[in-house]
Design a protein around this motif. Structure first.
Motif, PDB file in Angstrom:
ATOM      1  N   LYS A 255      64.211  37.457  14.848  1.00  0.00           N
ATOM      2  CA  LYS A 255      63.218  37.656  13.798  1.00  0.00           C
ATOM      3  C   LYS A 255      63.509  38.933  12.991  1.00  0.00           C
ATOM      4  O   LYS A 255      64.093  39.882  13.492  1.00  0.00           O
ATOM      5  CB  LYS A 255      61.813  37.758  14.404  1.00  0.00           C
ATOM      6  N   LYS A 261      67.507  32.367   9.447  1.00  0.00           N
ATOM      7  CA  LYS A 261      66.392  31.475   9.131  1.00  0.00           C
ATOM      8  C   LYS A 261      66.228  30.516  10.297  1.00  0.00           C
ATOM      9  O   LYS A 261      67.211  29.988  10.827  1.00  0.00           O
ATOM     10  CB  LYS A 261      66.636  30.713   7.836  1.00  0.00           C
ATOM     11  N   ASP A 307      60.614  29.347  10.385  1.00  0.00           N
ATOM     12  CA  ASP A 307      60.557  29.550   8.931  1.00  0.00           C
ATOM     13  C   ASP A 307      60.423  28.233   8.184  1.00  0.00           C
ATOM     14  O   ASP A 307      59.775  28.174   7.136  1.00  0.00           O
ATOM     15  CB  ASP A 307      61.822  30.282   8.461  1.00  0.00           C
ATOM     16  N   GLN A 308      61.036  27.181   8.725  1.00  0.00           N
ATOM     17  CA  GLN A 308      60.962  25.877   8.074  1.00  0.00           C
ATOM     18  C   GLN A 308      60.756  24.796   9.128  1.00  0.00           C
ATOM     19  O   GLN A 308      61.618  24.573   9.970  1.00  0.00           O
ATOM     20  CB  GLN A 308      62.237  25.591   7.264  1.00  0.00           C
TER      21      GLN A 308
END
Length: 326
Positions: A255, A261, A307-308
């Motif tokens: 992180k 990512k 993140d995604q």
């Protein structure tokens, strides 16, 4: 602050707590007193050290647990009462084992499972490192585990790589220190995260020159550490509900890095640390005493968010798409 050397999530079949037919039940017996003292010992450790100490209704916990324990005439028969204590404690991460690691009591309200497609990408100019759970904790096996990860990194590294995929989707936890030492070349030197205890004491964990550290203390060391050809590559980290405890620590370690990512599904939700307490009969209480935080001291304690969010069937493709997008 007490040193925390391992973070565990272990699942075993619970021992039977039944009694032999015809057994004499005497509340004045030494065994009965030992059983009651055993439960009191566990509850007292919880009251002093549990990360949830200030959130628990101790009057209710002690009342319910004492009522159950009163029916236990041997330590073996107390495990149902200990399980109730663990339930009311609310950490979902604490557990009781024999000194050899056989589970005696635990309570976890979380479902840390997910159907995955663990396919390894075979794409030119993309490195792939998969780190699953690891529960052994001997110096030699820890070092071997970490060294093997760094070996995989060195064998795939090249100046032409577009980036790396670090796959933590099947990391069911165990011992975080070989994981951090092994992933060190991708993580880079420096502080990677922190532990906060119930009194807000802070201890960092880090990687430097082949070693994982807790505070100033080396934990696991790769004797001949590898250094990346590109010191700041793009890194796609994959997560799922199966990422638990030490798997979540590994996720947190990546992180707050601009070149990283994360993709997939938020982690299980046990981003906390356990401390081992040796009890009067030699059994071990692994009690959740800390919350994990990242390198900027942002606390977690629950699920580590990606993140995604990506469906399991597409997570590899999305990660590679991002790595190849310059």
């Amino acid at each position: 602050m007490t040193r925390i050397i391992s973070i565990f999530l272990i699942s075993f079949t619970l021992f039977s707590c039944g009694t032999d037919k015809g057994e004499t039940r005497d509340k004045n017996s030494t065994e009965y007193q030992q059983a009651q003292n055993y439960v009191n010992e566990i509850v007292q450790i919880m009251k002093e050290h549990a990360i949830t100490r200030d959130e628990v209704d101790w009057g209710n916990l002690e009342s319910e647990v004492s009522a159950m324990a009163a029916k236990a005439y041997t330590i073996k028969e107390t495990y149902a009462a200990v399980t109730k204590a663990l339930e009311l404690l609310g950490t979902s991460h604490s557990f009781l084992t024999t000194d050899s690691g056989q589970l005696l009591a635990n309570y976890n309200r979380l479902v840390c499972s997910q159907t995955l497609q663990m396919n390894e990408p075979l794409i030119e100019n993309i490195g792939y490192i998969r780190v699953d759970g690891y529960t052994t904790s001997s110096d030699s096996s820890d070092q071997e585990f970490a060294t093997n990860i760094q070996k995989q990194i060195s064998e795939q590294d090249s100046a032409s790589l577009d980036g790396w995929v670090v796959d933590l989707r099947n990391n069911s936890g165990g011992n975080m220190w070989p994981m951090i030492a092994g992933l060190g070349p991708l993580l880079g030197d420096g502080v990677l995260g922190h532990f906060f205890d119930v009194n807000e004491n802070i201890e960092s964990w880090s990687y430097e020159n082949g070693s994982s550290f807790l505070g100033e203390n080396k934990v696991v060391t790769v004797e001949e550490p590898y250094t990346l050809l590109n010191p700041l590559p793009k890194i796609a980290v994959l997560s799922s509900r199966r990422a638990v405890s030490s798997g979540e620590a590994s996720l947190i370690a990546f992180k707050k890095q601009y070149n990283v990512k994360s993709f997939g599904t938020d982690s299980c939700g046990l981003s906390t640390g356990n401390q081992a307490f040796v009890l009067s009969d030699g059994s071990m209480l692994y009690l959740t005493t800390t919350i994990m935080a990242d390198r900027e001291q942002v606390k977690y304690g629950n699920r580590v968010l990606v993140d995604q969010t990506v469906d399991a069937s597409e997570v590899i493709n999305k990660a590679i798409e991002w790595l190849q997008n310059n």
